[in-house]
Design a protein around this motif. Structure first.
Motif, PDB file in Angstrom:
ATOM      1  N   ILE A  84      -5.226   4.714 -18.070  1.00 29.86           N
ATOM      2  CA  ILE A  84      -5.523   3.678 -17.074  1.00 29.86           C
ATOM      3  C   ILE A  84      -6.083   4.291 -15.780  1.00 29.86           C
ATOM      4  CG2 ILE A  84      -4.518   1.788 -15.716  1.00 29.86           C
ATOM      5  CD1 ILE A  84      -2.370   1.571 -17.967  1.00 29.86           C
ATOM      6  N   PHE A  85      -5.608   5.497 -15.456  1.00 31.33           N
ATOM      7  CA  PHE A  85      -6.032   6.115 -14.185  1.00 31.33           C
ATOM      8  C   PHE A  85      -6.771   7.435 -14.429  1.00 31.33           C
ATOM      9  CE2 PHE A  85      -2.171   3.600 -13.447  1.00 31.33           C
ATOM     10  CZ  PHE A  85      -2.658   2.689 -12.532  1.00 31.33           C
ATOM     11  N   SER A  86      -7.433   7.572 -15.566  1.00 31.96           N
ATOM     12  CA  SER A  86      -7.897   8.892 -16.007  1.00 31.96           C
ATOM     13  C   SER A  86      -9.384   9.158 -15.783  1.00 31.96           C
ATOM     14  CB  SER A  86      -7.584   9.077 -17.497  1.00 31.96           C
ATOM     15  OG  SER A  86      -6.222   8.880 -17.740  1.00 31.96           O
ATOM     16  N   HIS A 105      -9.145  -2.036 -16.331  1.00 30.10           N
ATOM     17  CA  HIS A 105      -8.747  -1.928 -14.919  1.00 30.10           C
ATOM     18  C   HIS A 105      -7.219  -1.967 -14.815  1.00 30.10           C
ATOM     19  CE1 HIS A 105     -10.603  -2.297 -10.840  1.00 30.10           C
ATOM     20  NE2 HIS A 105      -9.497  -2.917 -10.496  1.00 30.10           N
ATOM     21  N   ASN A 106      -6.688  -2.359 -13.696  1.00 31.65           N
ATOM     22  CA  ASN A 106      -5.240  -2.502 -13.569  1.00 31.65           C
ATOM     23  C   ASN A 106      -4.934  -3.499 -12.456  1.00 31.65           C
ATOM     24  OD1 ASN A 106      -2.572  -1.395 -14.457  1.00 31.65           O
ATOM     25  ND2 ASN A 106      -2.370  -1.039 -12.246  1.00 31.65           N
ATOM     26  N   GLU A 107      -4.235  -4.561 -12.835  1.00 28.27           N
ATOM     27  CA  GLU A 107      -3.755  -5.525 -11.830  1.00 28.27           C
ATOM     28  C   GLU A 107      -4.807  -5.863 -10.788  1.00 28.27           C
ATOM     29  OE1 GLU A 107      -0.151  -3.740 -10.411  1.00 28.27           O
ATOM     30  OE2 GLU A 107       1.021  -4.524 -12.084  1.00 28.27           O
ATOM     31  N   TYR A 108      -5.878  -6.506 -11.218  1.00 24.09           N
ATOM     32  CA  TYR A 108      -6.867  -7.011 -10.253  1.00 24.09           C
ATOM     33  C   TYR A 108      -6.122  -7.799  -9.178  1.00 24.09           C
ATOM     34  CZ  TYR A 108     -10.865  -6.033 -13.343  1.00 24.09           C
ATOM     35  OH  TYR A 108     -11.830  -5.432 -14.106  1.00 24.09           O
ATOM     36  N   THR A 163      -6.405  -7.672 -19.372  1.00 29.12           N
ATOM     37  CA  THR A 163      -6.120  -6.961 -18.128  1.00 29.12           C
ATOM     38  C   THR A 163      -4.753  -7.452 -17.691  1.00 29.12           C
ATOM     39  OG1 THR A 163      -6.822  -6.441 -15.885  1.00 29.12           O
ATOM     40  CG2 THR A 163      -7.314  -8.664 -16.668  1.00 29.12           C
ATOM     41  N   ASN A 164      -3.961  -6.558 -17.135  1.00 28.81           N
ATOM     42  CA  ASN A 164      -2.573  -6.943 -16.857  1.00 28.81           C
ATOM     43  C   ASN A 164      -2.468  -7.804 -15.599  1.00 28.81           C
ATOM     44  OD1 ASN A 164      -3.458  -4.564 -15.633  1.00 28.81           O
ATOM     45  ND2 ASN A 164      -1.445  -3.616 -15.551  1.00 28.81           N
ATOM     46  N   PHE A 165      -1.953  -9.020 -15.788  1.00 27.84           N
ATOM     47  CA  PHE A 165      -1.749  -9.955 -14.678  1.00 27.84           C
ATOM     48  C   PHE A 165      -0.446  -9.618 -13.948  1.00 27.84           C
ATOM     49  CE2 PHE A 165      -3.954 -13.667 -17.175  1.00 27.84           C
ATOM     50  CZ  PHE A 165      -5.173 -13.037 -17.034  1.00 27.84           C
ATOM     51  N   MET A 166      -0.263 -10.288 -12.830  1.00 29.37           N
ATOM     52  CA  MET A 166       1.015 -10.240 -12.082  1.00 29.37           C
ATOM     53  C   MET A 166       1.294 -11.658 -11.626  1.00 29.37           C
ATOM     54  SD  MET A 166       1.419  -7.137  -9.494  1.00 29.37           S
ATOM     55  CE  MET A 166       2.941  -6.319  -9.840  1.00 29.37           C
ATOM     56  N   THR A 167       1.772 -12.477 -12.546  1.00 33.98           N
ATOM     57  CA  THR A 167       1.857 -13.902 -12.227  1.00 33.98           C
ATOM     58  C   THR A 167       2.984 -14.252 -11.263  1.00 33.98           C
ATOM     59  OG1 THR A 167       3.263 -14.290 -14.130  1.00 33.98           O
ATOM     60  CG2 THR A 167       0.886 -14.590 -14.462  1.00 33.98           C
ATOM     61  N   ALA A 204       3.179   9.621  -6.093  1.00 34.79           N
ATOM     62  CA  ALA A 204       3.840   8.572  -5.305  1.00 34.79           C
ATOM     63  C   ALA A 204       4.927   7.837  -6.084  1.00 34.79           C
ATOM     64  CB  ALA A 204       2.783   7.585  -4.805  1.00 34.79           C
ATOM     65  N   GLU A 205       4.932   7.980  -7.415  1.00 31.89           N
ATOM     66  CA  GLU A 205       5.871   7.154  -8.194  1.00 31.89           C
ATOM     67  C   GLU A 205       6.962   7.971  -8.872  1.00 31.89           C
ATOM     68  OE1 GLU A 205       2.951   4.719 -10.406  1.00 31.89           O
ATOM     69  OE2 GLU A 205       3.573   3.125  -9.044  1.00 31.89           O
ATOM     70  N   LYS A 206       7.239   9.166  -8.304  1.00 30.23           N
ATOM     71  CA  LYS A 206       8.219  10.031  -8.989  1.00 30.23           C
ATOM     72  C   LYS A 206       9.635   9.476  -8.928  1.00 30.23           C
ATOM     73  CE  LYS A 206       7.982  13.244  -5.054  1.00 30.23           C
ATOM     74  NZ  LYS A 206       6.739  12.662  -4.520  1.00 30.23           N
ATOM     75  N   PHE A 207       9.903   8.568  -8.000  1.00 29.80           N
ATOM     76  CA  PHE A 207      11.252   7.986  -7.965  1.00 29.80           C
ATOM     77  C   PHE A 207      11.317   6.608  -8.613  1.00 29.80           C
ATOM     78  CE2 PHE A 207      11.381  11.031  -4.335  1.00 29.80           C
ATOM     79  CZ  PHE A 207      12.179  11.955  -4.993  1.00 29.80           C
ATOM     80  N   HIS A 208      10.237   6.254  -9.305  1.00 27.59           N
ATOM     81  CA  HIS A 208      10.241   5.001 -10.079  1.00 27.59           C
ATOM     82  C   HIS A 208      10.868   5.298 -11.435  1.00 27.59           C
ATOM     83  CE1 HIS A 208       8.782   1.490 -12.224  1.00 27.59           C
ATOM     84  NE2 HIS A 208       8.271   1.000 -11.113  1.00 27.59           N
ATOM     85  N   SER A 209      11.767   4.438 -11.872  1.00 26.47           N
ATOM     86  CA  SER A 209      12.437   4.675 -13.154  1.00 26.47           C
ATOM     87  C   SER A 209      11.424   4.716 -14.297  1.00 26.47           C
ATOM     88  CB  SER A 209      13.436   3.554 -13.424  1.00 26.47           C
ATOM     89  OG  SER A 209      12.728   2.326 -13.510  1.00 26.47           O
TER      90      SER A 209
HETATM   91  C1  GAL Z   1       2.473  -1.733 -11.226  1.00 30.87           C
HETATM   92  C2  GAL Z   1       1.320  -0.823 -11.615  1.00 30.87           C
HETATM   93  C3  GAL Z   1       1.823   0.460 -12.263  1.00 30.87           C
HETATM   94  C4  GAL Z   1       2.933   1.051 -11.445  1.00 30.87           C
HETATM   95  C5  GAL Z   1       4.030   0.021 -11.281  1.00 30.87           C
HETATM   96  C6  GAL Z   1       5.230   0.517 -10.530  1.00 30.87           C
HETATM   97  O1  GAL Z   1       2.102  -2.702 -10.324  1.00 30.87           O
HETATM   98  O2  GAL Z   1       0.448  -1.472 -12.508  1.00 30.87           O
HETATM   99  O3  GAL Z   1       0.741   1.359 -12.389  1.00 30.87           O
HETATM  100  O4  GAL Z   1       2.445   1.431 -10.199  1.00 30.87           O
HETATM  101  O5  GAL Z   1       3.505  -1.080 -10.587  1.00 30.87           O
HETATM  102  O6  GAL Z   1       6.192  -0.498 -10.367  1.00 30.87           O
END
Ligand code: GAL
Length: 681
Positions: free
Chosen positions: A51-53, A155-158, A255-259, A363-368
C-alpha cells in the motif's frame, strides 16, 4: 466506463477474510519465513500488501524493482494466502515531489504541506495523475495474472489526512467542475446567492477555492467545494480502477472506506459505493467515553448500506490499542473478538487488521498488531489465533445478508452543509443526532439500514431522520410518499430547511417537509448553553412522561399535526414540541427539541407502536442480536457486551457453531462471549 458488477468476494478466496496489512519491506527477508509460519498457525487467509511501497517499487523515475514483491507474492501463494495488492498512490516518493513540488497540497490558509509523512496529495495535479496511472499500469501488467492476487486495494482511505487542496491547479479544476455542474457564471451567481455582500462574479476566471477569508465565506461556495474535492478524489480512484479493469478483468477493485462518522467527514460514500466492486471499510474504536460497540455497529450498518446490503469486508481494525488518540487503551480480554464478529454479524465477510507484525520504526510503532512486540507469548497473539480458528468455523455464512428492521436517513452532503459556520446554534451537530437515534434503536435490538433521502423506503416500517438540514423538494416528496404508503417517519429539528445550494426553501420552515409533517416552524429558538425546556403531554393527548429538552426548541404551528408533547416553558411555552401527523396510511412525527435522558426513547416507543414494531423485551441490554440469512442458511449472532452471563430466547432450534453444541430454547451466552447459531429450517 460503466460500473462493473459488484463482486461478492475477493477473487479465489473461499473462506472468510482473516489477516491484515502486511508490510514485510520493513523487515529482513528471513523474517518473512517466520511470518508465513505464524500466518498459517493463526489461520490467515488474506493480507494487504504494497500500500505504501511506491518508493521501493520505483526507486528512480521510470526504473522499477519488482524483485521483492515477486518473491513476496510467490511466498504468499505457496502458503495458500491470498493477496489484496495495493496501488501505492497514497505515498509518492521523495524524488517525485522534488520534480513536482506543486503536487504537494495547499491548506485553506495557503500553507503548502511538506513531504515526510503520507497522503500529501493534490488530487488535481496532472503530474500526480500521470505518475499514479503509470505505477498502477506497471503493477497490473506485472501482477494482473499472479495466482495470489485476489483484490486490488487502490490508494488508502481517500479523504484522510487531507481531503481538499486549495492551490491554483485546484482553482482551475474547480472552474471546470463548476462549468459542468452549473453551466455558466450566471448560474453560479444564482446558485451561490452572490448578490449577498457583493460577491457577484463576471466570469468563472474570477472564482477561486474558498480560501481563508476575513469573515465567513460564501456557504454555497464552500459546499460546492466540498463536493468538488470529493468528486476529484473519486476521479482519481476511477482512473486507477479503469486501468486495473482493463488489464486484469475479473479481479475486483476496492479502496478502503472509513464510514464511521467520527473518522472521515469529507467523502460522500453513497457515491463511492457505486464505483467500487467490493465495499471495504476500516474501523477504529474511538475511546472518548461513548459506548464503542454501539459506534462500531453503526459504522458497520452504514458500510453495509453503502454496499447496497451486500456482503462487504472489514479491511482494517485493531487487535489492541491504536496510537493516534490522546490516550490509547488496550482492548479488554475478548473485546477484539467481539469487535470482529460484530462486523461479521453486520455483513462483513471477514475481519482484517492494521497490521500483521508490529513495526519497530516509524510513526506507528506503538500501534497494536496481530503479532505484537511481545511476540507469540502474549494475550493478543492467543486471541488472534483463537479468532482465526473461530472464523474458520463460520465460513458457511459467506454471501448471506444481514437482516435490517428499520432505516435511518443519512446524507453526507446535508451534514457538510449543516457543519458550515453561522448556524442558529454551534451546539447542534447532525452526527450527534444520528448517534442518539441509532443508540435508541440499538437498545431496542433493531438492526438499522441507512438510506439516502431519495432512496425507496417502502420496505421499512419505521424510518428516522436525525437532522436532514439540506433536503431537496424531491427528498421531501419521497418522504411524503413513504408516509402516505403506510410508513412511520420520525424527523428531528433543523430538517428540510435548505435546498442543494444551501438556500432556504421559500415560505415558512421546514420547506421541504412542511407537508409531510403537517406543521410549520415560525422561528428557531436554540437554547443557551446548559439551558433546558420542560415538555408535558397536553390535555386530550395520550398521557406520557414529562420530558426535558435541551439545545434547541422551535416555535411550531400545527397545520394538521396533533400535539403529543408541548413546551411547558421557554420561548415556545404552550406550543407543540413533539407532534404526530396522520397522512394517508402512515404517520409522521416531529421532535422539535433534543430530548435528554430517555426522552427520545419515549418518543420512539410511540412511533414503534405506530409502526407495529413489537418491543423485543426478551433480549437483555447490551446483548447484540443480529441475523444474517441467504441461500447458505440463517445465522443468529449473539454478542454479549456485558460483564454478566446472558440468556437469549431462540425462535428455532439450531447448532451453535463456535462450540458445536445443539442450541434450543434459551441460548446461554457467557459474559463477554459471542455465539453464532445456525438455525435449522
Ligand atoms: C488507518 C490507515 C492505516 C494505519 C491505521 C492505524 O487509517 O489506513 O495505514 O495508519 O489507520 O490505525
Amino acid at each position: 466506463m460503466p460500473h462493473t458488477p459488484r463482486a461478492t468476494a475477493p477473487q479465489g478466496l473461499h473462506q472468510l477474510a482473516f489477516g491484515g496489512d502486511y508490510n514485510p519491506e520493513q523487515w529482513p527477508e528471513e523474517v518473512w519465513q517466520e511470518d508465513m509460519r505464524l500466518m498459517r498457525e493463526a489461520g490467515v487467509t488474506m493480507v494487504s500488501v504494497g500500500i505504501f511501497s511506491w518508493a521501493l517499487l520505483e526507486p528512480e523515475p521510470g526504473t522499477y524493482d519488482f524483485g521483492w514483491l515477486d518473491r513476496l507474492l510467490d511466498l504468499l501463494h505457496a502458503n495458500g494466502i491470498r493477496a489484496d495488492l495495493g496501488t501505492p498512490t497514497v505515498a509518492p516518493p521523495a524524488w517525485f515531489y522534488r520534480a513536482h513540488p506543486e503536487a504537494l497540497p495547499v491548506s485553506r490558509e495557503g500553507v503548502r504541506y511538506a513531504f515526510g509523512s503520507r497522503g500529501a496529495i493534490c488530487h488535481s495535479n496532472p503530474d500526480y495523475r500521470a505518475a499514479a496511472a503509470n505505477i498502477t499500469e506497471q503493477l497490473v501488467r506485472r501482477y494482473g495474472s499472479h495466482p495470489a492476487l485476489a483484490l486490488w486495494h487502490v490508494h488508502n482511505e481517500y479523504g484522510v489526512p487531507v481531503s481538499a487542496c486549495y492551490c491554483d491547479n485546484c482553482a482551475a479544476h474547480f472552474r471546470r467542475w463548476l462549468t459542468a455542474r452549473h453551466g455558466d457564471v450566471e448560474a453560479v451567481n444564482a446558485a451561490w446567492g452572490t448578490a449577498f455582500w457583493g460577491q457577484r462574479y463576471r466570469g468563472l476566471d474570477e472564482i477561486d477555492p474558498p480560501r481563508t477569508t476575513p469573515t465567513v465565506g460564501n456557504p454555497a461556495q464552500q459546499l460546492d467545494y466540498a463536493r468538488f474535492a470529493d468528486a476529484t478524489m473519486r476521479e482519481n480512484f476511477c482512473a486507477e480502477r479503469d486501468i486495473l479493469h482493463r488489464l486484469a478483468p475479473g479481479i475486483p477493485v476496492t479502496t478502503n472506506f472509513m464510514t464511521a462518522l467520527s473518522q472521515c467527514d469529507s467523502v460522500d460514500y453513497w457515491a463511492w459505493g457505486r464505483e467500487v466492486d467490493l465495499v471495504t471499510n476500516d474501523h477504529y474504536l474511538i475511546t472518548d467515553g461513548r459506548r464503542t460497540h454501539v459506534n462500531l455497529a453503526m459504522a458497520a450498518d452504514l458500510t453495509r448500506s453503502v454496499a447496497g446490503g451486500a456482503p462487504w469486508l472489514l479491511l482494517e481494525h485493531s487487535a489492541g490499542g491504536v496510537n493516534w488518540q490522546p490516550r490509547n487503551p488496550a482492548k479488554r480480554p475478548g473485546e477484539m473478538a467481539r469487535n470482529s464478529l460484530a462486523h461479521v454479524a453486520r455483513g462483513s465477510d471477514g475481519a482484517m487488521f492494521f497490521q500483521w507484525r508490529q513495526s519497530l520504526r516509524g510513526a506507528e510503532k506503538f500501534h497494536s498488531a496481530m503479532l505484537p512486540h511481545a511476540g507469540t507469548d502474549s494475550r493478543i497473539w492467543r486471541e488472534v489465533t483463537r479468532l482465526g480458528a473461530d472464523l474458520g468455523l463460520l465460513n458457511g455464512i459467506r454471501t448471506t445478508r444481514t437482516v435490517a428492521d428499520v432505516a435511518m436517513v443519512w446524507d453526507w452532503q446535508s451534514w457538510w452543509a449543516q457543519s458550515l459556520e453561522w448556524r442558529p446554534s454551534q451546539d447542534h451537530d447532525a452526527r450527534e443526532r444520528a448517534d442518539a437515534f441509532y443508540a435508541s434503536l440499538f437498545d431496542r435490538h433493531l438492526t438499522v439500514d441507512f438510506a439516502h433521502p431519495d432512496a425507496d423506503l417502502s420496505g421499512y416500517p419505521l424510518v428516522v431522520v436525525p437532522a436532514l438540514y439540506l433536503a431537496t423538494e424531491e427528498s421531501g416528496r419521497n418522504l411524503r410518499r413513504y408516509v402516505e404508503g403506510g410508513g412511520t417517519l420520525v424527523v428531528s429539528y433543523f430538517s428540510g430547511i435548505v435546498d442543494a445550494h444551501d438556500a432556504v426553501h421559500p415560505g415558512p420552515y421546514p420547506g421541504a417537509l412542511r407537508d409531510v409533517l403537517g406543521l410549520t416552524v415560525e422561528e428557531f429558538s436554540p437554547l443557551a448553553e446548559g439551558g433546558t425546556v420542560r415538555l408535558v403531554t397536553p390535555e386530550g393527548a395520550p398521557e406520557g412522561p414529562e420530558l426535558t429538552g435541551d439545545l434547541w426548541s422551535d416555535v411550531v404551528i400545527p397545520r394538521g399535526a396533533e400535539t403529543m408533547w408541548s413546551y411547558a416553558d421557554g420561548i415556545p411555552a404552550g406550543r407543540p414540541a413533539v407532534t404526530r401527523h396522520r397522512l394517508g396510511e402512515g404517520t409522521a412525527w416531529y421532535v422539535s427539541t433534543r430530548p435528554t435522558g430517555a426522552g427520545l426513547d419515549a418518543v420512539l416507543d410511540r412511533a414503534c407502536e405506530d409502526a407495529r414494531i413489537a418491543p423485543r423485551t426478551g433480549l437483555p441490554y447490551d446483548v447484540e442480536v443480529v441475523t444474517r440469512t441467504g441461500d447458505a442458511g440463517t445465522y443468529l449472532f449473539v454478542i454479549n457486551h456485558t460483564g454478566g452471563d446472558a440468556k437469549v430466547p431462540l425462535d428455532a432450534p439450531g447448532t451453535e457453531l463456535l462450540t458445536g453444541e445443539p442450541a434450543t430454547g434459551h441460548l446461554a451466552v457467557p459474559a463477554g462471549a459471542v455465539r453464532v447459531v445456525r438455525l435449522d429450517s
